[in-house]
Design a protein around this motif. Sequence first.
Motif, PDB file in Angstrom:
ATOM      1  N   PHE A  33       0.799  -1.221   0.000  1.00 48.92           N
ATOM      2  CA  PHE A  33       0.000   0.000   0.000  1.00 48.92           C
ATOM      3  C   PHE A  33       0.833   1.273   0.000  1.00 48.92           C
ATOM      4  N   ASP A  34       2.128   1.211   0.183  1.00 45.50           N
ATOM      5  CA  ASP A  34       2.941   2.423   0.242  1.00 45.50           C
ATOM      6  C   ASP A  34       3.658   2.728  -1.062  1.00 45.50           C
ATOM      7  N   ASP A  35       3.116   2.278  -2.201  1.00 44.76           N
ATOM      8  CA  ASP A  35       3.755   2.523  -3.485  1.00 44.76           C
ATOM      9  C   ASP A  35       3.656   3.974  -3.933  1.00 44.76           C
ATOM     10  N   ASP A  36       2.605   4.666  -3.614  1.00 43.95           N
ATOM     11  CA  ASP A  36       2.498   6.079  -3.952  1.00 43.95           C
ATOM     12  C   ASP A  36       1.814   6.800  -2.800  1.00 43.95           C
ATOM     13  N   PRO A  37       1.969   8.115  -2.753  1.00 42.17           N
ATOM     14  CA  PRO A  37       1.444   8.845  -1.595  1.00 42.17           C
ATOM     15  C   PRO A  37      -0.075   8.835  -1.524  1.00 42.17           C
ATOM     16  N   ARG A  38      -0.579   8.868  -0.306  1.00 41.68           N
ATOM     17  CA  ARG A  38      -2.025   8.951  -0.097  1.00 41.68           C
ATOM     18  C   ARG A  38      -2.479  10.395  -0.281  1.00 41.68           C
ATOM     19  N   SER A  39      -3.680  10.543  -0.765  1.00 41.93           N
ATOM     20  CA  SER A  39      -4.248  11.869  -0.926  1.00 41.93           C
ATOM     21  C   SER A  39      -4.633  12.436   0.435  1.00 41.93           C
ATOM     22  N   LYS A  40      -4.417  13.727   0.595  1.00 43.84           N
ATOM     23  CA  LYS A  40      -4.799  14.399   1.830  1.00 43.84           C
ATOM     24  C   LYS A  40      -6.132  15.121   1.669  1.00 43.84           C
ATOM     25  N   ILE A  41      -6.722  15.060   0.480  1.00 40.63           N
ATOM     26  CA  ILE A  41      -7.984  15.740   0.195  1.00 40.63           C
ATOM     27  C   ILE A  41      -9.136  14.880   0.700  1.00 40.63           C
ATOM     28  N   ARG A  42     -10.045  15.497   1.428  1.00 41.52           N
ATOM     29  CA  ARG A  42     -11.223  14.802   1.947  1.00 41.52           C
ATOM     30  C   ARG A  42     -12.474  15.496   1.418  1.00 41.52           C
ATOM     31  N   GLU A  43     -13.630  14.919   1.693  1.00 44.28           N
ATOM     32  CA  GLU A  43     -14.908  15.430   1.180  1.00 44.28           C
ATOM     33  C   GLU A  43     -15.103  16.921   1.459  1.00 44.28           C
ATOM     34  N   GLY A  44     -14.750  17.374   2.643  1.00 45.93           N
ATOM     35  CA  GLY A  44     -14.939  18.777   3.004  1.00 45.93           C
ATOM     36  C   GLY A  44     -14.092  19.734   2.189  1.00 45.93           C
TER      37      GLY A  44
END
Length: 135
Positions: free
Chosen positions: A12-23
């Motif tokens: 799961f750590d192949d690319d960065p996670r998005s920090k954007i959420r619904e709000g």
Amino acid sequence: MAPLRQRRFCFFDDDPRSKIREGDLANIRRKYAIHPSVGMRSPSEFERTPDGGASEVVIYEAYLEAGFQGSIPSLIAQVSSFFGFCPSQLTPLTWRTLMAIQVLGELHGFSVGVHEILYSYYFSPLVNKAWLYHL
């Protein structure tokens, strides 16, 4: 001599996670003047760039900051459709190269498609990021 440290691989750590959420979507829509008819969603906690659906296009906020207005050049769309990956999985240099080829083709009056590109180039994944492709 000390033994070499073993490399740990984590799927799961192949690319960065998005920090954007619904709000954050309303702020992004307002900041970049995205039309209300354009559907937007934020990724789930474990979703990555390649996980977008067939009718979805993944856009990084950096593209919006750089002036991306939402239209994907036809040659990039053809290449992405042919190989079955998202246009945002192409490296920036690949985007520039394909756009230059398309513009030169239009300027000189000839059509450039996927097969013409594959005559001179091939796509391969980046060594350290298998979800990004380059020419």
